[in-house]
Scaffold this motif. Structure first.
Motif, PDB file in Angstrom:
ATOM      1  N   LYS A 269      -5.390 -47.293 -12.842  1.00 35.15           N
ATOM      2  CA  LYS A 269      -6.436 -47.235 -13.783  1.00 35.15           C
ATOM      3  C   LYS A 269      -7.049 -45.866 -13.636  1.00 35.15           C
ATOM      4  CE  LYS A 269      -9.142 -48.496 -16.895  1.00 35.15           C
ATOM      5  NZ  LYS A 269     -10.224 -47.159 -17.180  1.00 35.15           N
ATOM      6  N   GLU A 270      -7.517 -45.284 -12.285  1.00 41.95           N
ATOM      7  CA  GLU A 270      -8.028 -44.018 -12.447  1.00 41.95           C
ATOM      8  C   GLU A 270      -7.233 -42.854 -12.904  1.00 41.95           C
ATOM      9  OE1 GLU A 270     -10.194 -43.370  -8.884  1.00 41.95           O
ATOM     10  OE2 GLU A 270     -10.773 -45.406  -8.721  1.00 41.95           O
ATOM     11  N   ALA A 271      -5.913 -43.120 -12.352  1.00 46.78           N
ATOM     12  CA  ALA A 271      -4.963 -41.908 -12.825  1.00 46.78           C
ATOM     13  C   ALA A 271      -4.753 -41.946 -14.201  1.00 46.78           C
ATOM     14  CB  ALA A 271      -3.386 -42.245 -12.107  1.00 46.78           C
ATOM     15  N   SER A 272      -4.638 -43.059 -14.978  1.00 47.22           N
ATOM     16  CA  SER A 272      -4.450 -43.111 -16.273  1.00 47.22           C
ATOM     17  C   SER A 272      -5.620 -42.179 -16.972  1.00 47.22           C
ATOM     18  CB  SER A 272      -4.643 -44.692 -16.855  1.00 47.22           C
ATOM     19  OG  SER A 272      -3.619 -45.358 -16.287  1.00 47.22           O
ATOM     20  N   ASP A 273      -6.981 -42.317 -16.586  1.00 44.99           N
ATOM     21  CA  ASP A 273      -7.975 -41.732 -17.284  1.00 44.99           C
ATOM     22  C   ASP A 273      -7.905 -40.344 -16.879  1.00 44.99           C
ATOM     23  OD1 ASP A 273      -8.800 -44.223 -18.114  1.00 44.99           O
ATOM     24  OD2 ASP A 273     -10.432 -44.462 -16.337  1.00 44.99           O
ATOM     25  N   PHE A 274      -7.670 -40.107 -15.687  1.00 46.29           N
ATOM     26  CA  PHE A 274      -7.364 -38.631 -15.406  1.00 46.29           C
ATOM     27  C   PHE A 274      -6.127 -37.989 -16.122  1.00 46.29           C
ATOM     28  CE2 PHE A 274      -4.824 -35.618 -12.819  1.00 46.29           C
ATOM     29  CZ  PHE A 274      -5.266 -34.656 -12.272  1.00 46.29           C
ATOM     30  N   LEU A 275      -5.110 -38.589 -16.486  1.00 41.16           N
ATOM     31  CA  LEU A 275      -3.993 -37.996 -16.981  1.00 41.16           C
ATOM     32  C   LEU A 275      -4.199 -37.944 -18.415  1.00 41.16           C
ATOM     33  CD1 LEU A 275      -0.722 -37.367 -17.258  1.00 41.16           C
ATOM     34  CD2 LEU A 275      -0.551 -39.765 -17.239  1.00 41.16           C
ATOM     35  N   PHE A 276      -4.637 -39.111 -19.142  1.00 40.88           N
ATOM     36  CA  PHE A 276      -5.070 -38.738 -20.625  1.00 40.88           C
ATOM     37  C   PHE A 276      -5.915 -37.551 -20.946  1.00 40.88           C
ATOM     38  CE2 PHE A 276      -7.319 -39.891 -24.534  1.00 40.88           C
ATOM     39  CZ  PHE A 276      -6.075 -40.122 -25.409  1.00 40.88           C
ATOM     40  N   ASP A 277      -7.209 -37.561 -20.023  1.00 36.53           N
ATOM     41  CA  ASP A 277      -8.166 -36.548 -20.426  1.00 36.53           C
ATOM     42  C   ASP A 277      -7.325 -35.082 -20.105  1.00 36.53           C
ATOM     43  OD1 ASP A 277      -9.879 -38.414 -20.999  1.00 36.53           O
ATOM     44  OD2 ASP A 277     -11.022 -38.369 -18.949  1.00 36.53           O
ATOM     45  N   LEU A 278      -6.709 -35.038 -18.958  1.00 37.43           N
ATOM     46  CA  LEU A 278      -5.941 -33.681 -18.616  1.00 37.43           C
ATOM     47  C   LEU A 278      -5.071 -33.472 -19.468  1.00 37.43           C
ATOM     48  CD1 LEU A 278      -5.625 -31.382 -16.475  1.00 37.43           C
ATOM     49  CD2 LEU A 278      -3.858 -32.725 -15.543  1.00 37.43           C
ATOM     50  N   ALA A 279      -4.246 -34.292 -20.070  1.00 40.24           N
ATOM     51  CA  ALA A 279      -3.172 -33.922 -21.212  1.00 40.24           C
ATOM     52  C   ALA A 279      -3.782 -33.430 -22.270  1.00 40.24           C
ATOM     53  CB  ALA A 279      -2.311 -35.204 -21.464  1.00 40.24           C
ATOM     54  N   LYS A 280      -4.939 -34.135 -22.738  1.00 45.48           N
ATOM     55  CA  LYS A 280      -5.494 -33.678 -23.974  1.00 45.48           C
ATOM     56  C   LYS A 280      -6.252 -32.158 -23.969  1.00 45.48           C
ATOM     57  CE  LYS A 280      -8.382 -36.662 -26.303  1.00 45.48           C
ATOM     58  NZ  LYS A 280      -9.202 -37.391 -26.765  1.00 45.48           N
ATOM     59  N   SER A 281      -6.749 -32.024 -22.776  1.00 45.21           N
ATOM     60  CA  SER A 281      -7.211 -30.509 -22.312  1.00 45.21           C
ATOM     61  C   SER A 281      -6.126 -29.491 -22.435  1.00 45.21           C
ATOM     62  CB  SER A 281      -7.867 -30.515 -21.235  1.00 45.21           C
ATOM     63  OG  SER A 281      -8.400 -29.107 -20.811  1.00 45.21           O
ATOM     64  N   LYS A 282      -5.106 -29.903 -21.946  1.00 50.20           N
ATOM     65  CA  LYS A 282      -3.802 -28.991 -21.724  1.00 50.20           C
ATOM     66  C   LYS A 282      -3.138 -28.854 -23.049  1.00 50.20           C
ATOM     67  CE  LYS A 282      -3.074 -28.071 -17.360  1.00 50.20           C
ATOM     68  NZ  LYS A 282      -2.948 -26.591 -16.631  1.00 50.20           N
ATOM     69  N   ASN A 283      -3.115 -29.661 -23.945  1.00 49.36           N
ATOM     70  CA  ASN A 283      -2.528 -29.783 -25.069  1.00 49.36           C
ATOM     71  C   ASN A 283      -3.468 -28.758 -25.987  1.00 49.36           C
ATOM     72  OD1 ASN A 283      -0.311 -31.311 -25.388  1.00 49.36           O
ATOM     73  ND2 ASN A 283      -1.539 -32.953 -25.690  1.00 49.36           N
ATOM     74  N   ASP A 284      -4.729 -28.568 -25.942  1.00 49.61           N
ATOM     75  CA  ASP A 284      -5.585 -27.772 -26.681  1.00 49.61           C
ATOM     76  C   ASP A 284      -5.462 -26.320 -26.173  1.00 49.61           C
ATOM     77  OD1 ASP A 284      -6.723 -29.985 -28.017  1.00 49.61           O
ATOM     78  OD2 ASP A 284      -8.301 -29.991 -26.757  1.00 49.61           O
ATOM     79  N   GLU A 285      -5.067 -26.092 -24.780  1.00 49.71           N
ATOM     80  CA  GLU A 285      -5.011 -24.736 -24.344  1.00 49.71           C
ATOM     81  C   GLU A 285      -3.768 -24.450 -24.680  1.00 49.71           C
ATOM     82  OE1 GLU A 285      -5.303 -24.841 -20.133  1.00 49.71           O
ATOM     83  OE2 GLU A 285      -7.425 -26.017 -20.101  1.00 49.71           O
ATOM     84  N   MET A 286      -2.604 -25.262 -24.669  1.00 51.51           N
ATOM     85  CA  MET A 286      -1.374 -24.749 -25.252  1.00 51.51           C
ATOM     86  C   MET A 286      -1.133 -24.236 -26.429  1.00 51.51           C
ATOM     87  SD  MET A 286       1.351 -26.844 -22.333  1.00 51.51           S
ATOM     88  CE  MET A 286       0.336 -28.307 -22.785  1.00 51.51           C
ATOM     89  N   LEU A 287      -1.883 -25.097 -27.447  1.00 52.84           N
ATOM     90  CA  LEU A 287      -1.865 -24.733 -28.676  1.00 52.84           C
ATOM     91  C   LEU A 287      -2.510 -23.662 -28.969  1.00 52.84           C
ATOM     92  CD1 LEU A 287      -1.310 -25.488 -31.728  1.00 52.84           C
ATOM     93  CD2 LEU A 287      -3.271 -26.918 -31.856  1.00 52.84           C
ATOM     94  N   ALA A 288      -3.625 -23.242 -28.359  1.00 51.01           N
ATOM     95  CA  ALA A 288      -4.422 -22.211 -28.567  1.00 51.01           C
ATOM     96  C   ALA A 288      -3.455 -20.728 -27.923  1.00 51.01           C
ATOM     97  CB  ALA A 288      -5.573 -21.973 -27.792  1.00 51.01           C
ATOM     98  N   SER A 289      -2.737 -21.065 -27.093  1.00 54.36           N
ATOM     99  CA  SER A 289      -1.844 -20.035 -26.426  1.00 54.36           C
ATOM    100  C   SER A 289      -0.800 -19.611 -27.433  1.00 54.36           C
ATOM    101  CB  SER A 289      -1.190 -20.425 -24.805  1.00 54.36           C
ATOM    102  OG  SER A 289      -2.101 -20.545 -24.083  1.00 54.36           O
ATOM    103  N   LEU A 290      -0.043 -20.916 -28.026  1.00 53.19           N
ATOM    104  CA  LEU A 290       1.188 -20.494 -28.902  1.00 53.19           C
ATOM    105  C   LEU A 290       0.571 -19.704 -29.980  1.00 53.19           C
ATOM    106  CD1 LEU A 290       2.618 -24.078 -28.656  1.00 53.19           C
ATOM    107  CD2 LEU A 290       3.562 -22.111 -27.906  1.00 53.19           C
ATOM    108  N   GLU A 291      -0.660 -20.087 -30.446  1.00 56.31           N
ATOM    109  CA  GLU A 291      -1.368 -19.215 -31.859  1.00 56.31           C
ATOM    110  C   GLU A 291      -1.316 -17.858 -31.264  1.00 56.31           C
ATOM    111  OE1 GLU A 291      -3.757 -22.064 -34.557  1.00 56.31           O
ATOM    112  OE2 GLU A 291      -4.497 -22.004 -32.536  1.00 56.31           O
ATOM    113  N   LYS A 292      -1.839 -17.693 -30.165  1.00 56.31           N
ATOM    114  CA  LYS A 292      -2.308 -16.376 -29.500  1.00 56.31           C
ATOM    115  C   LYS A 292      -0.950 -15.688 -29.362  1.00 56.31           C
ATOM    116  CE  LYS A 292      -5.001 -13.972 -25.844  1.00 56.31           C
ATOM    117  NZ  LYS A 292      -5.654 -14.336 -24.602  1.00 56.31           N
TER     118      LYS A 292
END
Length: 340
Positions: A269-292
């Motif tokens: 359960k703790e790992a699920s929360d960690f994974l979901f939040d991390l993936a959302k943050s990483k997605n935002d970062e990677m999209l910004a990088s792809l635009e850059k």
């Protein structure tokens, strides 16, 4: 020398004490477990999937006071997706981390997650999986001899292309690389595109040489594979949710003490929360990088989104025929409820 009667009593007492203290020692000595956690994806690059497996190891070992050891095997060390899932069914591998796509051959109902445009966003998907529908998911996995521990939507499959995809006509004749999945291919055909299964290792060169015009994958894959060097357009089609599951051999899980099961459940359960939040943050970062680095990012307008949903209906009908109306209606009802 001990006489007969007293000797008999003495020896009897020794036997009782030996049995008693032996029993106490055994009960107080915590049983130790070594669990394998296998995955066919890379361990490098700091991806959410790899980091989540490390988090699971850390949590379980800490909460159990070292009585449960988790050894991680990524990078296909114990085999590809099919091999490790079979190994988990047989009990040769304790736990497996993978997406739902390779599991459909073992659990036919999971084909429902190949219905495109099923979830409005990943928050809706997550709410769907943590609501009443989760009990059905658990049953599907248990029929295959598996205990479902984690089921988390972390990405969407998106589309990159050599031209802009702003209207349905732009998809006509588009040669797009897909997985060799009948449902994925049917979706692109319904859009008028030409789906072309191709080994992933050959994809970069195929895009570079214009042997295919487009491909579809999460941001993580687009970035790591440097597809931005050979594709200039990224369309946020959000057509298939990319779900990470972690399963355990059911007999191994059921055979563990209740307090150990609780440790595993709590850690997941703790790992699920960690994974979901991390993936959302990483997605935002990677999209910004792809635009850059110069990718032109488009989000489908209402008209194109309606066309995508229309094509998705073709796939939904196929899956209804293969797994039954009840299974499909159940996930659709759950996802609709999750929107409220």
């Amino acid at each position: 020398m001990i006489n007969g009667k007293r000797g008999f009593v003495f020896l009897g007492l020794v036997a009782v004490l030996t049995f008693f203290f032996g029993f106490v020692d055994e009960s107080m000595a915590a049983k130790k477990y070594t669990l394998q956690l296998a995955g066919a994806y890379p361990s490098t690059g700091g991806t959410p999937r790899a980091l989540a497996t490390e988090k699971i190891k850390e949590l379980i070992e800490a909460k159990s006071g070292g009585n449960i050891t988790v050894n991680i095997y990524l990078d296909n060390q114990l085999g590809g997706d099919r091999e490790i899932l079979e190994g988990c069914q047989f009990g040769d591998i304790s736990m497996v981390s993978q997406t739902t796509a390779p599991q459909v051959a073992f659990i036919p109902e999971l084909a429902v997650f190949d219905i495109p445009m099923l979830f409005d966003d990943l928050d809706v998907a997550r709410k769907t999986f943590t609501g009443p529908f989760r009990a059905e998911l658990d049953e599907w996995y248990e029929k295959a001899g598996l205990k479902l521990l984690l089921f988390e939507p972390i990405y969407y499959r998106e589309t990159t292309s050599s031209k802009a995809l702003k209207k349905i006509d732009d998809f006509k004749g588009l040669k797009i690389r897909t997985m060799e999945n009948e449902y994925h291919m049917a979706f692109w055909k319904a859009l008028g595109a030409n789906p072309t299964p191709l080994n992933f290792a050959e994809l970069y060169v195929a895009l570079q040489q214009r042997l295919v015009d487009a491909q579809e994958n999460p941001y993580e894959v687009i970035w790591a594979s440097k597809f931005y060097e050979v594709q200039k357009y990224l369309t946020n089609t959000n057509h298939i949710a990319f779900i990470l599951s972690i399963t355990m051999n059911k007999d191994i899980y059921d055979g563990m003490p209740d307090d150990y099961k609780a440790i595993i459940d709590e850690s997941m359960k703790e790992a699920s929360d960690f994974l979901f939040d991390l993936a959302k943050s990483k997605n935002d970062e990677m999209l910004a990088s792809l635009e850059k680095v110069g990718m032109n990012v488009e989000t489908p307008n209402a008209e194109l989104k309606a066309e995508l949903k229309k094509a998705a209906a073709t796939v939904e009908n196929m899956i209804r025929k293969n797994v039954g109306d009840g299974v499909v209606d159940s996930i659709i009802k759950a996802s609709e409820s999750a929107k409220k």
